[in-house]
Write a protein that holds these residues in place. Structure first.
Motif, PDB file in Angstrom:
ATOM      1  N   ASP A  64       0.863  -1.183   0.000  1.00 42.75           N
ATOM      2  CA  ASP A  64       0.000   0.000   0.000  1.00 42.75           C
ATOM      3  C   ASP A  64       0.897   1.229   0.000  1.00 42.75           C
ATOM      4  O   ASP A  64       1.659   1.441   0.946  1.00 42.75           O
ATOM      5  CB  ASP A  64      -0.881  -0.014   1.249  1.00 42.75           C
ATOM      6  N   SER A  66      -0.428   4.357  -0.615  1.00 41.06           N
ATOM      7  CA  SER A  66      -1.433   5.418  -0.719  1.00 41.06           C
ATOM      8  C   SER A  66      -0.986   6.725  -0.076  1.00 41.06           C
ATOM      9  O   SER A  66      -1.645   7.758  -0.269  1.00 41.06           O
ATOM     10  CB  SER A  66      -2.735   4.969  -0.055  1.00 41.06           C
ATOM     11  N   GLN A  70      -0.866  11.574  -5.423  1.00 39.57           N
ATOM     12  CA  GLN A  70      -1.291  11.346  -6.809  1.00 39.57           C
ATOM     13  C   GLN A  70      -1.862  12.659  -7.327  1.00 39.57           C
ATOM     14  O   GLN A  70      -2.931  13.081  -6.910  1.00 39.57           O
ATOM     15  CB  GLN A  70      -2.342  10.237  -6.874  1.00 39.57           C
ATOM     16  N   VAL A 135       3.184  11.165  -9.646  1.00 37.51           N
ATOM     17  CA  VAL A 135       3.182  10.517  -8.341  1.00 37.51           C
ATOM     18  C   VAL A 135       4.436  10.976  -7.610  1.00 37.51           C
ATOM     19  O   VAL A 135       5.548  10.805  -8.110  1.00 37.51           O
ATOM     20  CB  VAL A 135       3.129   8.982  -8.460  1.00 37.51           C
ATOM     21  N   LYS A 164      -8.144   8.541  -3.835  1.00 44.22           N
ATOM     22  CA  LYS A 164      -7.718   7.283  -4.457  1.00 44.22           C
ATOM     23  C   LYS A 164      -6.615   6.640  -3.633  1.00 44.22           C
ATOM     24  O   LYS A 164      -5.734   7.329  -3.110  1.00 44.22           O
ATOM     25  CB  LYS A 164      -7.205   7.532  -5.876  1.00 44.22           C
ATOM     26  N   LEU A 166      -3.363   3.907  -3.643  1.00 42.03           N
ATOM     27  CA  LEU A 166      -2.360   3.465  -4.597  1.00 42.03           C
ATOM     28  C   LEU A 166      -1.742   2.170  -4.075  1.00 42.03           C
ATOM     29  O   LEU A 166      -1.171   2.143  -2.978  1.00 42.03           O
ATOM     30  CB  LEU A 166      -1.278   4.533  -4.790  1.00 42.03           C
ATOM     31  N   GLU A 217       1.774  -0.537 -10.465  1.00 37.87           N
ATOM     32  CA  GLU A 217       1.171   0.345  -9.472  1.00 37.87           C
ATOM     33  C   GLU A 217      -0.253   0.617  -9.943  1.00 37.87           C
ATOM     34  O   GLU A 217      -0.476   0.904 -11.125  1.00 37.87           O
ATOM     35  CB  GLU A 217       1.976   1.636  -9.299  1.00 37.87           C
ATOM     36  N   SER A 219      -3.778   2.614  -9.237  1.00 35.72           N
ATOM     37  CA  SER A 219      -4.542   3.658  -8.580  1.00 35.72           C
ATOM     38  C   SER A 219      -6.009   3.246  -8.591  1.00 35.72           C
ATOM     39  O   SER A 219      -6.563   2.948  -9.649  1.00 35.72           O
ATOM     40  CB  SER A 219      -4.346   4.983  -9.330  1.00 35.72           C
TER      41      SER A 219
END
Lengths: 389, 123
Positions: A64, A66, A70, A135, A164, A166, A217, A219
């Protein structure tokens, strides 16, 4: 977005509250040990760092990421220039020449050529209204947004997609696993990306990662993230992997970590990232830090980022002094034990005259001198998928 | 023989004025995969609460403190070859060092096994 700019200029010293990411509960339910990282609670490990590291090298690990920022950049209708042209003033990569669905590793540079962040830029193509995707590092995203907003024209819209998650799926079995869930994804090759659909959820999938393995990766909208992660780990080839193994994997792959191996005090040439400075743009100039980079290329660097292979089992960590005889000639910026190789490795900045491959140096660890040899990186070969030969 | 524990997750087992020291199962679980243990040489003077050894896990380096003052008589030679013994047998074959104790009154602040279990459960 102007508010962000103002916010950065009136920065207060209050520590922000630790955030939770879309998969927080998912990690805890899957046995993760959570730690604070880049302002969020993140999984450091599940079953154990070495087991997760080895699993990623032999099968497929689910990460993860995230916390990373992004972003998308697009130019408003009637704008004088497109997002790529505007962005090219802030980084040294050829963005205008990036075809739809292609990605490029690049760097945000300061006026003096110091590295403000490293990142990936994607031409998202017609699917996303001709937007550029970026990113960026989780710990740097707010600084990056402030820097971009300060230097980009108002007609460029900058959006942070914090709705979102990631995910990264990395390892030799990643492609087969993901193809089963998202048919067609296997057609992507390294550093290419496209939009896909999974059970009605819109995914943006890139064939990239930061482990040195083949992988992706992904999203995914936060509402679908847990279900998608469940679908991935339902495949027995996949296990969740935490930040601990992510760090040992990227170290073996020779990939620099921002805030450790890269910083505003280092320039891309000394950091060995000359490949991120496209030839065309090196010649054309017109980007922040160009002067410094050109003179580093012409006159050489005082120090260089190198790989060090240590003998014995004792790792050298960030901050350890690199020695040539009794003289300090460098410092370790990241180091640890390599599970794949069975011995410690490190990255260091070393005076250029001692930076040639094969140079015998030593590292001071708590008064002990560890033998270390300058070695080419990656320490463990990359296995990126560039298409059938 | 009797075994006691510290809040820093070391264990110490006494046999007369000699003692064996290691880290607890809870500690090894927190540290993760151990790749190197730096042990004090025989003859090293120990001070209660001060650094006695360093454990390197895949994650980071961590100090191990001496639960008592005294002098090291032997470091566990098996850990040089196989530091992972600290993960697999932390309270047995993965002991760190043996020492003579210089001040028996220092034992007063240590926890019994039952008390240590209670302490760990509350973490």
């Amino acid at each position: 977005m102007n508010e962000l700019e103002v916010g950065s200029e009136t920065e207060t010293v209050e520590a922000p509250e630790t955030g939770t990411l879309p998969l927080d509960a998912w990690h805890r339910a899957n046995g993760a040990r959570m730690v604070e990282f880049a302002g969020y609670y993140m999984p450091i490990q599940y079953s154990g760092i070495v087991a997760e590291h080895d699993w990623t090298r032999s099968s497929a690990g689910l990460f993860d990421v995230s916390h990373m920022g992004q972003l998308t950049l697009s130019s408003d209708e009637g704008a004088e220039e497109d997002a790529a042209t505007a962005l090219e003033r802030l980084l040294p990569g050829d963005i205008a020449g990036l075809k739809p669905g292609r990605m490029r590793y690049s760097l945000l540079l300061g006026d003096e050529g110091g590295v403000l962040d490293d990142l990936i830029v994607t031409n998202m193509g017609a699917a996303e209204g001709q937007a550029l995707g970026m990113v960026v590092n989780g710990a740097m995203k707010w600084d990056d947004i402030a820097h971009l907003r300060e230097h980009l024209p108002d007609a460029i819209t900058l959006t942070l997609h914090d709705d979102k998650a990631l995910l990264a799926l990395q390892g030799p079995k990643a492609a087969a696993v993901l193809e089963d869930l998202v048919p067609g994804v296997g057609k992507l090759t390294f550093m290419k990306a496209a939009a896909f659909d999974w059970q009605g959820a819109s995914l943006w999938i890139s064939r990239a990662g930061y482990t040195g393995e083949d992988g992706f990766e992904i999203s995914v909208p936060e509402d679908s993230a847990a279900a998608f992660a469940d679908a991935l780990i339902a495949d027995e080839r996949v296990k969740p992997v935490g930040l601990g193994a992510r760090d040992s994997l990227r170290l073996e792959a020779g990939l620099p970590l921002y805030g450790h191996d890269l910083s505003p005090e280092t320039d891309p040439v000394s950091a060995g990232l000359g490949f991120a400075l496209s030839k065309k743009r090196r010649e054309s100039g017109g980007w922040m830090g160009h002067g410094t980079c050109v003179s580093r290329f012409a006159e050489g660097c005082a120090e260089r980022r190198v790989g060090l292979v240590l003998s014995g089992r004792l790792p050298a960590r960030e901050g350890a002094a690199v020695m040539h005889g009794d003289e300090q000639v460098g410092r370790v910026t990241s180091g640890g034990f390599s599970p794949t190789l069975g011995h410690p490795v490190a990255m260091a900045y070393v005076a250029s005259e001692h930076a040639a491959d094969g140079t015998e140096l030593s590292i001071d660890v708590r008064g002990k001198r560890l033998d270390a040899r300058v070695a080419p990186m990656p320490f463990v070969p990359h296995k990126y998928y560039r298409g059938e030969a | 023989m009797s075994r006691y524990f510290t809040e820093d997750h070391e264990w110490i087992e006494f046999d007369g004025d000699a003692a064996t020291v290691g880290i607890t199962d809870y500690a090894q679980g927190q540290l993760g995969d151990i790749v190197f243990v730096e042990l004090p040489a025989a003859g090293t003077q120990l001070t209660k609460g001060k650094d006695a050894a360093v454990v390197e896990s895949v994650k980071a380096a961590s100090d191990v403190y001496s639960p008592v003052s005294g002098e090291v008589t032997e470091a566990n030679p098996a850990l040089e070859e196989d530091p992972a013994l600290v993960n697999t047998a932390p309270e047995g074959d993965g002991w760190f060092f043996r020492a003579t104790i210089s001040d028996a009154s220092e034992l007063d602040g240590l926890m019994t096994e039952a008390k240590y279990k209670e302490f760990v459960a509350g973490l």
